[in-house]
Design an enzyme around this catalytic site. Structure first.
Site, short mmCIF file in Angstrom:
data_model
loop_
_atom_site.label_atom_id
_atom_site.label_comp_id
_atom_site.label_asym_id
_atom_site.label_seq_id
_atom_site.Cartn_x
_atom_site.Cartn_y
_atom_site.Cartn_z
N SER A 1 -8.92 0.28 7.40
CA SER A 1 -8.81 -0.60 8.56
C SER A 1 -7.38 -1.04 8.82
O SER A 1 -7.11 -1.73 9.78
CB SER A 1 -9.69 -1.85 8.37
N LYS B 1 0.81 -1.22 0.00
CA LYS B 1 0.00 0.00 0.00
C LYS B 1 0.84 1.27 0.00
O LYS B 1 0.36 2.34 -0.41
CB LYS B 1 -0.93 0.01 1.21
#
Length: 316
Positions: A76, A51
């Site tokens: 999350s 990410k």
């Protein structure tokens, strides 16, 4: 439109801030599936997950004025860490909306990068409400976890590296949640080696992408219950359109199959990965006759594991 040039530019831009992660192989797993598997280890990446590629590319695409106001997102876990890391690197604030049931290891990591964490109820509406409030109050730039061309372009740099390292690969497999990595991988494969087929693995307990892939519209999963907590989001119109254009197929796997693949990686490869990572491996094992004799790249997406979960994963 995300172009090859945009992916190449993104890669050069983020290189100083990421690792060029290794590609590992394992002969015993190869023998088991009857194919050659090449694992792109994003579990060794900065922040412990792929990410950072998309988050960093999006952040570096902002103007100094936008950066000065701070970065914001809802996530999350791993995207939250990416934006927190990017904000710290660029010397600005980060405002991260996280569901109250987010894994503690990921919450602590986000706070460790100096971000302000705002908890919300564990549903999409609550995330968006809290995020909109923060953006209205602070003027921070919202960087979506996957529904953002800048993010998708950054994620595409992973397969670019994989193809450079192993130019003979014929197939690439990723997990699919919101579709940022899968759509970036599909575009990267299309541009850098157009003969590569792209597949995805998805848990039966979060089976929205396969429904969307078949119907052509964004669908919700019939039910959500999986240890692959990084794959709980649904596709967006943006990611779905790319996936339908460039992905060959999506395969579902059971919780038992995910756990078996997770155990295999831990025992044979001796590396720490999240359950979401091994969903593609579980799909290859399940359909090994389809992939027999092929050279297959698998992106191991992250390694941010709450060690307390081990008892649940390996309780047999």
């Amino acid at each position: 439109m995300i172009t090859q040039a945009a992916i190449e530019k993104a890669h050069e831009k983020i290189k100083p801030f990421i690792h060029h992660t290794p590609v590992l192989t394992n002969s015993s797993i190869n023998e088991m599936v009857g194919a050659e598997l090449f694992f792109k280890c994003e579990n060794f990446q900065k922040i412990g997950a792929f990410k950072i590629r998309g988050g960093m590319n999006a952040a570096l695409s902002l103007s100094p004025e936008q950066i000065n106001k701070g970065l914001a997102t809802h996530s999350s876990g791993n995207h939250a860490q990416a934006i927190a890391f990017a904000a710290k690197t660029l010397g600005t604030k980060a405002f991260i909306v996280m569901p109250e049931n987010s894994p503690s290891v990921k919450v602590n990591a986000v706070k460790g990068y100096g971000a302000q964490v705002i908890f919300c109820a564990p549903n999409q509406a609550a995330r968006e409400e809290a995020l909109n409030k923060i953006v209205a109050e602070t003027g921070a730039e919202f960087i979506h976890p996957y529904d953002d061309d800048r993010v998708i372009t950054g994620q595409a740099t992973c397969v670019k590296e994989l193809i450079t390292t192993v130019p003979t690969i014929e197939i690439v497999f990723t997990p699919v949640g919101g579709g940022g990595l899968l759509s970036g991988t599909a575009l990267g494969a299309h541009y850098f080696k157009s003969t590569i087929q792209v597949y995805a693995g998805e848990p039966e307990g979060a089976a929205d992408a396969i429904l969307s892939f078949k119907s052509g519209k964004v669908e919700k999963a019939p039910y959500v219950n999986t240890i692959a907590d990084g794959l709980l989001t649904t596709l967006s119109e943006r990611t779905l359109s790319i996936i339908r254009a460039h992905v060959t197929d999506i395969f579902l796997v059971t919780e038992a199959e995910i756990k078996a693949a997770l155990r295999l990686v831990y025992e044979r490869m001796k590396i720490v990965v999240e359950p979401s990572c091994v969903v593609p491996l579980a799909a290859v094992i399940k359909h090994k006759e389809l992939f027999k004799g092929k050279k297959i790249g698998i992106i191991l997406t992250g390694g941010n594991v709450d060690l307390k979960k081990f008892a649940d994963w390996f309780n047999d």
